[in-house]
Write a protein that holds these residues in place. Structure first.
Motif, PDB file in Angstrom:
ATOM      1  N   LYS A 144       0.808  -1.225   0.000  1.00 20.90           N
ATOM      2  CA  LYS A 144       0.000   0.000   0.000  1.00 20.90           C
ATOM      3  C   LYS A 144       0.843   1.277   0.000  1.00 20.90           C
ATOM      4  N   HIS A 145       2.086   1.191   0.481  1.00 16.28           N
ATOM      5  CA  HIS A 145       2.891   2.404   0.661  1.00 16.28           C
ATOM      6  C   HIS A 145       4.326   2.187   0.167  1.00 16.28           C
ATOM      7  N   LEU A 146       4.861   3.180  -0.535  1.00 15.70           N
ATOM      8  CA  LEU A 146       6.256   3.179  -0.948  1.00 15.70           C
ATOM      9  C   LEU A 146       6.915   4.459  -0.460  1.00 15.70           C
ATOM     10  N   ILE A 147       8.099   4.333   0.111  1.00 13.09           N
ATOM     11  CA  ILE A 147       8.908   5.492   0.475  1.00 13.09           C
ATOM     12  C   ILE A 147      10.104   5.506  -0.466  1.00 13.09           C
ATOM     13  N   MET A 148      10.175   6.534  -1.327  1.00 16.51           N
ATOM     14  CA  MET A 148      11.204   6.612  -2.362  1.00 16.51           C
ATOM     15  C   MET A 148      12.430   7.382  -1.873  1.00 16.51           C
ATOM     16  N   GLY A 180       0.021   6.896  -2.524  1.00 12.38           N
ATOM     17  CA  GLY A 180       0.705   5.879  -1.738  1.00 12.38           C
ATOM     18  C   GLY A 180       2.211   6.000  -1.780  1.00 12.38           C
ATOM     19  N   VAL A 181       2.728   6.993  -2.513  1.00 11.82           N
ATOM     20  CA  VAL A 181       4.176   7.183  -2.614  1.00 11.82           C
ATOM     21  C   VAL A 181       4.583   8.442  -1.836  1.00 11.82           C
ATOM     22  N   THR A 182       5.583   8.308  -0.984  1.00 16.00           N
ATOM     23  CA  THR A 182       6.102   9.425  -0.198  1.00 16.00           C
ATOM     24  C   THR A 182       7.604   9.501  -0.405  1.00 16.00           C
ATOM     25  N   SER A 183       8.133  10.707  -0.544  1.00 11.33           N
ATOM     26  CA  SER A 183       9.576  10.852  -0.713  1.00 11.33           C
ATOM     27  C   SER A 183      10.270  10.770   0.641  1.00 11.33           C
TER      28      SER A 183
END
Length: 556
Positions: A144-148, A180-183
């Motif tokens: 559900k979540h990606l931290i780039m 769902g993407v956060t830096s």
């Protein structure tokens, strides 16, 4: 328990080592209280102190717990290359009692999907250069979540010429608009703090994956206790101190790099000089510039390193310890290393199931092309494969190990877990699948493999996994994958292929290799293909892969 090797035990070291009951992340916070302003990480000119790294661990942990609602025991993946973010993410996951799932960044989308679904990963840290592989999995299953993360944010071109950086480190931060993407920068800017949690030594800490004879990877259940056993063991065996400077170039997703190049230096408040991509010239430059004292590598890396024409003894005179494994080091290379550094290469042996090492050579009395002697509190024996009868010195059989670093079992695979252990004299031993023997002095040597596995630069490749992907190619009717000798990587993957009748004579080997490269990690991809009309088989139709394997090594 064998005791011959105690005669050659390193002087001044105890023969047993009590494993602490504290969680792994406690090591970092203790080091930070002791050495707050000391460099923890040096990364392409950038420096991160222990005070800074623990502050970032707290912020990332707070974001995971407060914003993403990650709970104790939840699995969180790290899908990135060696970087400061890898270290911070790893310890942040542990800080809230969650479980680290390290994933090889060479894996492609379909391979990544397996790991995510197998242990139900909901959040993952991803290097931005891998975004195209990870983004398709968002919302497709549990993820559900990606931290780039952008590695360049921690590098410093003023102190290190960016021309020497790998392309992944040169890449500036990118923007992602997907839900769902956060830096990484946003995560730190949120300045959230996690609550305190109670983690026990036997709670699950990390779930590294190893492949199996079925071709499907298996998660190895490692607790804080099993990992701490080898962190403290590595630190003691290699004499690490607060002034240790480690060249950290082995991948952190792999248990050897994880323990020896990341956890062990942190335990003592040492400094990690982190390399994202192997570069032999840069390695020599950094050893000289930062006065590196310890370097754990794989033998193929050292062979490449020593081939440089510009190496001198003066450039390497800070080194106190060089060792590793993955494959045996050729004697001539070991002698060349000694001429330059007056150091003997310290080889070790271990598996994902043993969280890196179960054996190590004594630094003062190593033997080349040797696994070494059992590490602290390890009971290693050789047994007859069929009967389980214990064998003596010079006799070849399966290596089995019992020790504090042995994993608890395979995630979600109780039957495979049960088959992987044997009880001897009331003790539970892990069956390594490696055929070995020990000599009269108690040193162990690998002879062969019981399991069907290829060793490519220390990475384990299971032929059945590669075959299952190759069978998806429309031109392939039948395939058998084996290992072949390779001067650079020790072994490489070779595929014997029977083509379908309608394409026989018109298929292109390079095109098949390129097709495979798009669907599997580079080290798993066949380096060579041979088209054949038949494959050796038993009367029941089972492919005799050993015949092809022996042919490759006989002709080398």
């Amino acid at each position: 328990m064998l005791s011959k090797h105690f005669a050659h035990w390193p002087p001044l070291l105890p023969k047993t080592l009590t494993v602490p009951c504290t969680p792994i992340d406690d090591n970092l916070f203790v080091a930070a209280r002791r050495y707050p302003d000391k460099p923890a990480v040096i990364y392409y000119g950038g420096v991160l102190t222990y005070r800074e790294i623990t502050d970032q661990v707290e912020r990332v942990a707070g974001f995971l717990a407060e914003r993403l609602k990650v709970k104790q025991g939840d699995r969180v993946a790290i899908y990135m290359q060696n970087s400061p973010q890898f270290v911070v993410a790893y310890y942040a996951i542990l800080r809230i009692g969650a479980v680290v799932v390290p994933i090889n960044p060479m894996n492609k989308t379909d391979e990544l999907a397996f790991f995510v679904q197998d242990c139900q990963v909901e959040a993952a840290f991803v290097g931005q250069e891998l975004a195209s592989q990870a983004l398709p999995l968002l919302k497709r299953g549990s993820l559900k979540h990606l931290i780039m993360a952008s590695y360049s944010e921690y590098a410093n071109p003023e102190r290190s010429p960016s021309t020497s950086w790998p392309k992944e480190v040169q890449l500036p931060p990118q923007s992602f608009t997907e839900q769902g993407v956060t830096s990484w920068r946003e995560v730190l800017s949120a300045r959230l703090k996690p609550e305190e949690r109670q983690v026990r030594a036997d709670d699950l800490a990390v779930l590294p994956y190893t492949s199996g004879t079925t071709g499907k990877p298996k998660g190895c259940i490692h607790s804080h206790r099993t990992v701490q056993a080898n962190i403290f063991g590595a630190q003691t065996w290699a004499s690490l101190t607060s002034d240790t400077v480690s060249l950290s170039c082995l991948p952190f997703f792999h248990v050897t790099g994880m323990v020896h190049s990341m956890h062990a230096p942190i335990l003592n408040g040492g400094t990690m000089v982190i390399m994202t991509r192997w570069n032999r010239e840069l390695a020599a430059e950094w050893i000289e510039q930062y006065r590196c004292t310890h370097w754990i590598n794989i033998s193929t890396m050292l062979v490449d390193f020593l081939a440089q024409p510009t190496l001198t003894a003066e450039r390497l005179d800070s080194l106190l310890f060089i060792g590793g494994g993955g494959a045996s080091l050729p004697k001539a290379v070991g002698e060349k290393l000694y001429e330059l550094t007056h150091l003997r290469y310290v080889e070790g042996y271990g598996l994902t199931e043993t969280m890196s090492h179960s054996h190590f050579n004594p630094p003062g009395r190593p033997k080349l092309q040797c696994m070494g002697i059992p590490s602290f509190d390890v009971d290693a024996r050789i047994i007859d494969v069929e009967s389980g009868r214990e064998l003596g010195a010079g006799e070849e059989g399966e290596l089995v190990v019992h020790g504090p670093q042995v994993f608890q079992g395979y995630w979600g695979r109780p039957e495979e877990t049960e088959k992987s252990f044997i009880t001897i004299g009331g003790k539970r031993f892990f069956r390594t699948g490696d055929i070995a023997q020990y000599d009269e002095e108690g040193y162990f040597f690998i002879v062969d493999r019981l399991k069907r596995m290829i060793n490519v630069s220390g990475f384990k490749v299971w032929p059945t996994e590669v075959e299952s992907i190759l069978y998806q190619h429309p031109a392939i009717q039948q395939v058998c994958v084996v290992g072949m000798p390779d001067g650079r990587s020790g072994e490489a993957v070779k595929a014997y292929i029977i083509l379908r009748d309608q394409v026989a004579g018109g298929a292109d080997k390079e095109a098949i290799i390129e097709w495979a490269r798009e669907r599997m990690a580079a080290y798993k991809c066949p380096k060579s293909i041979e088209f054949v009309s038949t494959l050796p088989m038993t009367s029941t139709g089972k492919i005799l892969w050993r015949v092809l394997q022996e042919k490759e090594f006989k002709n080398s």
